[in-house]
Design a protein around this motif. Structure first.
Motif, PDB file in Angstrom:
ATOM      1  N   LEU A 230      55.773 -11.601   1.316  1.00 34.54           N
ATOM      2  CA  LEU A 230      55.930 -10.557   0.701  1.00 34.54           C
ATOM      3  C   LEU A 230      57.484  -9.937   0.629  1.00 34.54           C
ATOM      4  CD1 LEU A 230      54.137  -7.954  -0.024  1.00 34.54           C
ATOM      5  CD2 LEU A 230      54.137  -7.024   1.989  1.00 34.54           C
ATOM      6  N   ALA A 231      58.190 -10.587   1.493  1.00 27.65           N
ATOM      7  CA  ALA A 231      59.681 -10.025   1.555  1.00 27.65           C
ATOM      8  C   ALA A 231      60.300 -10.738   0.409  1.00 27.65           C
ATOM      9  CB  ALA A 231      60.446 -10.335   2.779  1.00 27.65           C
ATOM     10  N   ALA A 232      59.735 -11.963   0.283  1.00 22.86           N
ATOM     11  CA  ALA A 232      60.507 -12.885  -0.847  1.00 22.86           C
ATOM     12  C   ALA A 232      60.093 -12.132  -2.164  1.00 22.86           C
ATOM     13  CB  ALA A 232      59.659 -14.233  -1.030  1.00 22.86           C
ATOM     14  N   LEU A 233      58.766 -11.581  -2.388  1.00 20.22           N
ATOM     15  CA  LEU A 233      58.462 -10.953  -3.641  1.00 20.22           C
ATOM     16  C   LEU A 233      59.209  -9.733  -3.950  1.00 20.22           C
ATOM     17  CD1 LEU A 233      56.263 -10.885  -5.958  1.00 20.22           C
ATOM     18  CD2 LEU A 233      54.703  -9.397  -4.345  1.00 20.22           C
ATOM     19  N   ARG A 234      59.636  -8.908  -2.696  1.00 20.63           N
ATOM     20  CA  ARG A 234      60.427  -7.822  -2.892  1.00 20.63           C
ATOM     21  C   ARG A 234      61.808  -8.184  -3.418  1.00 20.63           C
ATOM     22  NH1 ARG A 234      57.916  -5.834   2.009  1.00 20.63           N
ATOM     23  NH2 ARG A 234      59.950  -6.841   3.277  1.00 20.63           N
ATOM     24  N   SER A 235      62.215  -9.139  -2.867  1.00 22.17           N
ATOM     25  CA  SER A 235      63.877  -9.730  -3.200  1.00 22.17           C
ATOM     26  C   SER A 235      63.641 -10.585  -4.285  1.00 22.17           C
ATOM     27  CB  SER A 235      64.268 -10.358  -2.254  1.00 22.17           C
ATOM     28  OG  SER A 235      63.664 -11.266  -1.483  1.00 22.17           O
ATOM     29  N   TRP A 236      62.672 -10.711  -5.305  1.00 22.48           N
ATOM     30  CA  TRP A 236      62.758 -11.288  -6.417  1.00 22.48           C
ATOM     31  C   TRP A 236      62.750 -13.077  -5.997  1.00 22.48           C
ATOM     32  CZ3 TRP A 236      63.526  -6.271  -6.833  1.00 22.48           C
ATOM     33  CH2 TRP A 236      63.152  -5.839  -7.906  1.00 22.48           C
ATOM     34  N   GLN A 237      62.444 -13.408  -5.048  1.00 16.87           N
ATOM     35  CA  GLN A 237      62.582 -14.957  -4.596  1.00 16.87           C
ATOM     36  C   GLN A 237      61.359 -15.632  -4.920  1.00 16.87           C
ATOM     37  OE1 GLN A 237      65.649 -16.183  -3.515  1.00 16.87           O
ATOM     38  NE2 GLN A 237      66.029 -14.234  -4.121  1.00 16.87           N
ATOM     39  N   THR A 238      60.190 -14.769  -5.220  1.00 16.60           N
ATOM     40  CA  THR A 238      58.837 -15.278  -5.811  1.00 16.60           C
ATOM     41  C   THR A 238      58.324 -14.266  -6.660  1.00 16.60           C
ATOM     42  OG1 THR A 238      56.987 -16.432  -5.240  1.00 16.60           O
ATOM     43  CG2 THR A 238      57.344 -14.550  -3.885  1.00 16.60           C
ATOM     44  N   ASP A 239      57.342 -14.846  -7.509  1.00 15.00           N
ATOM     45  CA  ASP A 239      56.610 -13.650  -8.447  1.00 15.00           C
ATOM     46  C   ASP A 239      55.408 -13.334  -8.085  1.00 15.00           C
ATOM     47  OD1 ASP A 239      58.997 -14.347 -10.168  1.00 15.00           O
ATOM     48  OD2 ASP A 239      58.010 -16.299 -10.685  1.00 15.00           O
ATOM     49  N   VAL A 240      54.789 -14.262  -7.107  1.00 17.37           N
ATOM     50  CA  VAL A 240      53.414 -14.061  -6.604  1.00 17.37           C
ATOM     51  C   VAL A 240      53.383 -14.422  -5.169  1.00 17.37           C
ATOM     52  CG1 VAL A 240      51.010 -14.620  -6.931  1.00 17.37           C
ATOM     53  CG2 VAL A 240      52.417 -14.654  -8.616  1.00 17.37           C
ATOM     54  N   ALA A 241      52.762 -13.400  -4.416  1.00 17.64           N
ATOM     55  CA  ALA A 241      52.597 -13.689  -3.121  1.00 17.64           C
ATOM     56  C   ALA A 241      51.121 -13.400  -2.716  1.00 17.64           C
ATOM     57  CB  ALA A 241      53.353 -12.682  -2.344  1.00 17.64           C
ATOM     58  N   LEU A 242      50.474 -14.506  -2.081  1.00 14.40           N
ATOM     59  CA  LEU A 242      49.082 -14.105  -1.357  1.00 14.40           C
ATOM     60  C   LEU A 242      49.266 -13.722  -0.035  1.00 14.40           C
ATOM     61  CD1 LEU A 242      48.557 -16.173  -4.065  1.00 14.40           C
ATOM     62  CD2 LEU A 242      46.884 -17.164  -2.515  1.00 14.40           C
ATOM     63  N   ILE A 243      48.685 -12.585   0.182  1.00 14.74           N
ATOM     64  CA  ILE A 243      48.683 -11.983   1.571  1.00 14.74           C
ATOM     65  C   ILE A 243      47.486 -11.621   2.065  1.00 14.74           C
ATOM     66  CG2 ILE A 243      51.013 -11.170   1.043  1.00 14.74           C
ATOM     67  CD1 ILE A 243      49.729  -8.441   0.338  1.00 14.74           C
ATOM     68  N   ASP A 244      47.158 -11.162   3.383  1.00 17.03           N
ATOM     69  CA  ASP A 244      45.842 -10.801   3.880  1.00 17.03           C
ATOM     70  C   ASP A 244      46.366  -9.557   4.660  1.00 17.03           C
ATOM     71  OD1 ASP A 244      47.293 -11.668   6.188  1.00 17.03           O
ATOM     72  OD2 ASP A 244      45.528 -12.898   6.867  1.00 17.03           O
ATOM     73  N   ASP A 245      45.019  -8.814   4.696  1.00 15.66           N
ATOM     74  CA  ASP A 245      45.171  -7.484   5.472  1.00 15.66           C
ATOM     75  C   ASP A 245      45.240  -7.720   6.878  1.00 15.66           C
ATOM     76  OD1 ASP A 245      42.825  -8.203   5.979  1.00 15.66           O
ATOM     77  OD2 ASP A 245      41.822  -6.536   5.539  1.00 15.66           O
ATOM     78  N   LEU A 246      45.527  -8.708   7.611  1.00 18.21           N
ATOM     79  CA  LEU A 246      45.431  -8.984   8.829  1.00 18.21           C
ATOM     80  C   LEU A 246      46.899  -8.763   9.254  1.00 18.21           C
ATOM     81  CD1 LEU A 246      44.593  -9.882  11.830  1.00 18.21           C
ATOM     82  CD2 LEU A 246      44.434 -12.183  11.079  1.00 18.21           C
ATOM     83  N   ASN A 247      47.718  -9.422   8.389  1.00 14.38           N
ATOM     84  CA  ASN A 247      49.303  -9.663   8.503  1.00 14.38           C
ATOM     85  C   ASN A 247      49.924  -8.481   7.907  1.00 14.38           C
ATOM     86  OD1 ASN A 247      49.957 -12.006  10.106  1.00 14.38           O
ATOM     87  ND2 ASN A 247      48.307 -12.876   8.550  1.00 14.38           N
ATOM     88  N   VAL A 248      49.428  -7.974   6.770  1.00 13.20           N
ATOM     89  CA  VAL A 248      49.999  -6.877   6.230  1.00 13.20           C
ATOM     90  C   VAL A 248      49.086  -5.840   5.632  1.00 13.20           C
ATOM     91  CG1 VAL A 248      51.204  -6.570   3.899  1.00 13.20           C
ATOM     92  CG2 VAL A 248      51.506  -8.644   4.757  1.00 13.20           C
ATOM     93  N   PRO A 249      49.102  -4.895   6.684  1.00 13.95           N
ATOM     94  CA  PRO A 249      48.068  -3.767   6.580  1.00 13.95           C
ATOM     95  C   PRO A 249      48.490  -2.994   5.070  1.00 13.95           C
ATOM     96  CG  PRO A 249      49.059  -3.873   8.467  1.00 13.95           C
ATOM     97  CD  PRO A 249      49.908  -4.703   7.975  1.00 13.95           C
ATOM     98  N   PRO A 250      47.404  -2.354   4.499  1.00 12.72           N
ATOM     99  CA  PRO A 250      47.576  -1.903   3.320  1.00 12.72           C
ATOM    100  C   PRO A 250      48.849  -0.789   3.058  1.00 12.72           C
ATOM    101  CG  PRO A 250      45.264  -2.225   3.597  1.00 12.72           C
ATOM    102  CD  PRO A 250      46.002  -2.394   5.014  1.00 12.72           C
ATOM    103  N   GLY A 251      48.718  -0.257   4.274  1.00  7.34           N
ATOM    104  CA  GLY A 251      49.823   1.038   4.275  1.00  7.34           C
ATOM    105  C   GLY A 251      51.163   0.474   4.395  1.00  7.34           C
TER     106      GLY A 251
END
Length: 297
Positions: free
Chosen positions: A133-154
């Motif tokens: 997700l940090a890589a996505l925000r900083s334009w280091q990747t274009d797609v990130a697969l994440i889960d709600d265990l590690n990245v809560p929706p909020g």
């Protein structure tokens, strides 16, 4: 205003140290420092202040980063517009995913896309959800697969869009000689007193596991903490420990161990994340379509 310098400042706002920015941008820390200095000369005002080993952005720096976010978002949106007009599924698409979902879905997705869209190059990198997700925000990747265990929706950045991909159910994994072997379903309470091995890649996973056990009246007796899946499975196979692992991981390349469904179920939701404004990109659409198809199989 130089976009490379703006990107360095934006990375610095996220990562806080020159060394971390240098690692993300694949340059030296001195090169990052020079980029920031040149940007300060260009705008005629201090943008950062030293704080111990790290840095903090000044008010001017924070304002400039907010504007830079909008600039980069517009650039990516323009690229998506052009790609949509061309309707050519080609170029590079950078994808980041955590190990369990990557092992289950990414190879099949890449194989299918290479046949259907030979001009599209998928560049994959294994990352934990918070990293991707940090890589996505900083334009280091274009797609990130994440889960709600590690990245809560909020916790998601407003500039990030997500699509639900699938749900994953956790399972108990035991050795072939364990009393639970050949039993299809078990409760978490039956694992009381067992020696546990856990995956230390995610502190959120450890916390979830501990809280689930405590909810039924015990704390897991952890005898091993492993970063590699191979060691985890080896310990389980030899009867040294048991584990609770995601269903995606439990369904992939496991031999000489037994997988038990847990009741009640412990679930996590998996999402595909990308920057807003890029959904119209034909390359991204092709990847999302194939990834969703593989998730259904």
């Amino acid at each position: 205003m130089d976009l490379g310098r703006l990107r360095a400042l934006r990375e610095l706002s996220l990562r806080r140290t020159m060394a971390a920015v240098a690692e993300a941008l694949y340059v030296s820390p001195s090169a990052v420092s020079q980029q920031i200095s040149l940007l300060e000369e260009e705008v005629g005002i201090k943008l950062i202040e030293r704080r111990g080993r790290g840095v903090e952005l000044t008010v001017a720096g924070q304002n400039l980063v907010r504007r830079a976010d909008r600039i980069f978002a517009e650039i990516e949106s323009a690229r998506a517009d052009i790609a949509e007009l061309k309707q050519v599924i080609a170029g590079e698409l950078r994808v980041a995913a955590f190990p369990s979902v990557a092992a289950a879905l990414i190879p099949r997705t890449l194989r299918s896309l290479s046949g259907e869209h030979p001009q599209l190059a998928i560049l994959f990198e294994e990352m934990e959800p918070e990293q991707s997700l940090a890589a996505l925000r900083s334009w280091q990747t274009d797609v990130a697969l994440i889960d709600d265990l590690n990245v809560p929706p909020g916790a998601l950045d407003p500039s990030i869009e997500t699509l639900p991909l699938m749900e994953d159910v956790f399972h108990a994994i035991v050795g072939p000689q364990h009393p639970l072997a050949n039993i299809p379903t078990t409760s978490l309470d039956t694992l009381r007193g067992e020696p546990w091995v856990i995956d230390t890649a995610s502190s959120n996973y450890t916390r979830m596991l501990t809280e689930a056990c405590q909810a039924v009246g015990f704390s897991p007796r952890i005898i091993a903490r492993c970063k590699g899946f191979e060691v985890t499975v080896a310990l389980i196979r030899e009867g040294c420990a048991i584990a609770i692992l995601p269903g995606l991981r439990a369904s992939h390349d496991l031999e000489d161990v037994w997988v038990c469904r847990l009741t009640p179920e412990i679930r996590r939701r998996i999402f595909v994340a990308f920057r807003k404004g890029e959904k119209r990109s034909p390359a991204l659409q092709a990847f999302l379509t194939e990834l969703k198809q593989q998730a259904k199989n």
